[in-house]
Design an enzyme around this catalytic site. Structure first.
Site, mmCIF file in Angstrom:
data_model
loop_
_atom_site.group_PDB
_atom_site.id
_atom_site.type_symbol
_atom_site.label_atom_id
_atom_site.label_comp_id
_atom_site.label_asym_id
_atom_site.label_seq_id
_atom_site.Cartn_x
_atom_site.Cartn_y
_atom_site.Cartn_z
ATOM 1 N N CYS A 161 0.851 -1.199 0.000
ATOM 2 C CA CYS A 161 0.000 0.000 0.000
ATOM 3 C C CYS A 161 0.888 1.251 0.000
ATOM 4 C CB CYS A 161 -0.945 -0.020 1.197
ATOM 5 S SG CYS A 161 -1.898 -1.525 1.381
ATOM 6 N N ASP A 201 -8.785 -2.706 -7.672
ATOM 7 C CA ASP A 201 -8.322 -1.691 -6.717
ATOM 8 C C ASP A 201 -9.020 -0.370 -7.021
ATOM 9 O OD1 ASP A 201 -6.825 0.242 -5.249
ATOM 10 O OD2 ASP A 201 -5.106 -1.107 -5.225
ATOM 11 N N HIS A 218 -7.604 -3.939 -3.675
ATOM 12 C CA HIS A 218 -6.493 -3.363 -2.933
ATOM 13 C C HIS A 218 -6.284 -4.168 -1.642
ATOM 14 C CE1 HIS A 218 -3.692 -0.227 -1.759
ATOM 15 N NE2 HIS A 218 -4.190 -0.317 -0.540
#
Length: 300
Positions: A172, A235, A268
């Site tokens: 991330c 995502d 994500h």
């Protein structure tokens, strides 16, 4: 809470009330437990034991004089072992990141996860995303690069570490750090970036664009080592259009040793086994690719 964006949710993501989760206390210098802000109620995270490993929390002096804590895991024995820097998510060094370090140590690496955010506060035990984003936003590019540089310098003084064989991986927020660090430091031999932002969002303000610089899409020609990007098709914070921009930038720069793999149906955070976004098949395949790249670049 299903965390679907690299730097945390935006207002439209909150379609139900937040539930306060029980948190552990602080053990030593860093939070002990999984980040409650993203912990799935039915999570069954992978737990890697420490058998055959040496694990510890250390501190080392950062360029600004701050004694920066970091979690270190390495195989038992004299080594020396190749090194991997682990750049965390926005939650800092919590149990998931420590487990990543132990997984790497089981594979023969000395892994270090610096606690980049704790100068301000430790985001790991928090559930207020506004406060988490405030903390993370104060960890600027120069500070983070300095923390990594000082961490590598500390490792170079450890007899069990091979300072000439260094990799970096991040998740991330830390995925973006991987691209930045591989463009900054010639000593790094390989990087694996898990769903880190590549370019500003289409609706980003000038202030947001400036705050996020340098963006990976602008660093392709500066990469000093191969980078493998691992991204999710679904995502919501990193659209496939930005993945394509990064691929084009790598192609223009002639970086045929770097590239991006996109996993169908993955969101994500698909590697984060403590979150609802975890996708076991994509996570396992990405981890195999990480080890293949690091083994080829760091163990020769």
């Amino acid at each position: 809470m299903r965390l679907t964006r690299p730097e945390g949710p935006i207002d439209e993501d909150f379609r139900f009330s937040r539930r306060a989760l029980a948190t552990g206390g602080l053990t030593g210098l860093m939070f002990a437990g999984y980040a409650p802000a993203a912990l799935a109620q039915d999570a069954a995270p992978i737990v890697t034991d420490s058998e055959g490993l040496v694990t510890e929390t250390v501190t080392y002096p950062a360029p600004d004089g701050f004694d920066l804590p970091a979690y270190v895991a390495r195989p038992e024995g004299e080594g020396p072992f190749p090194v991997v820097i682990v750049a965390s998510e926005i939650f800092g060094v919590h149990d998931y990141i420590r487990d990543i370090c132990r997984r790497l140590a089981k594979a023969g690496y000395a892994a270090m996860a610096p606690a980049f955010f704790v100068r301000v506060d430790d985001p790991a035990p928090l559930t207020d995303f506004g406060r988490i984003q405030e903390i993370v936003g104060q960890a600027g590019y120069e500070q983070v690069m300095g923390d990594i540089s000082s961490g590598m310098e500390w490792l170079s003084r450890q007899l069990w570490a091979r300072a000439d064989k260094v990799g970096i991986t991040g998740f991330c927020w830390g995925g973006k750090v991987v691209w930045q660090a591989c463009a900054r430091f010639a000593v790094i031999d390989a990087g694996v970036a898990w769903y880190g932002r590549l370019a500003p969002a289409a609706d980003a303000t000038p202030e947001q664009i400036a705050a996020g610089q340098p963006w990976p899409v602008d660093l392709a020609a500066d990469l000093k080592a191969p980078v493998l990007g691992l991204y999710g098709e679904m995502d919501r914070g990193i659209p496939l259009s930005s993945v394509e921009l990064m691929r084009q930038a790598l192609q223009r720069a002639g970086r045929t040793d770097s590239g991006i793999d996109v996993y169908d149906g993955a969101q994500h955070g698909f590697h984060a086994d403590y979150r609802a976004s975890y996708k076991a098949d994509a996570a396992a395949d990405g981890w195999d690719k990480l080890l293949a790249l690091f083994d080829a670049r760091l163990k020769t």
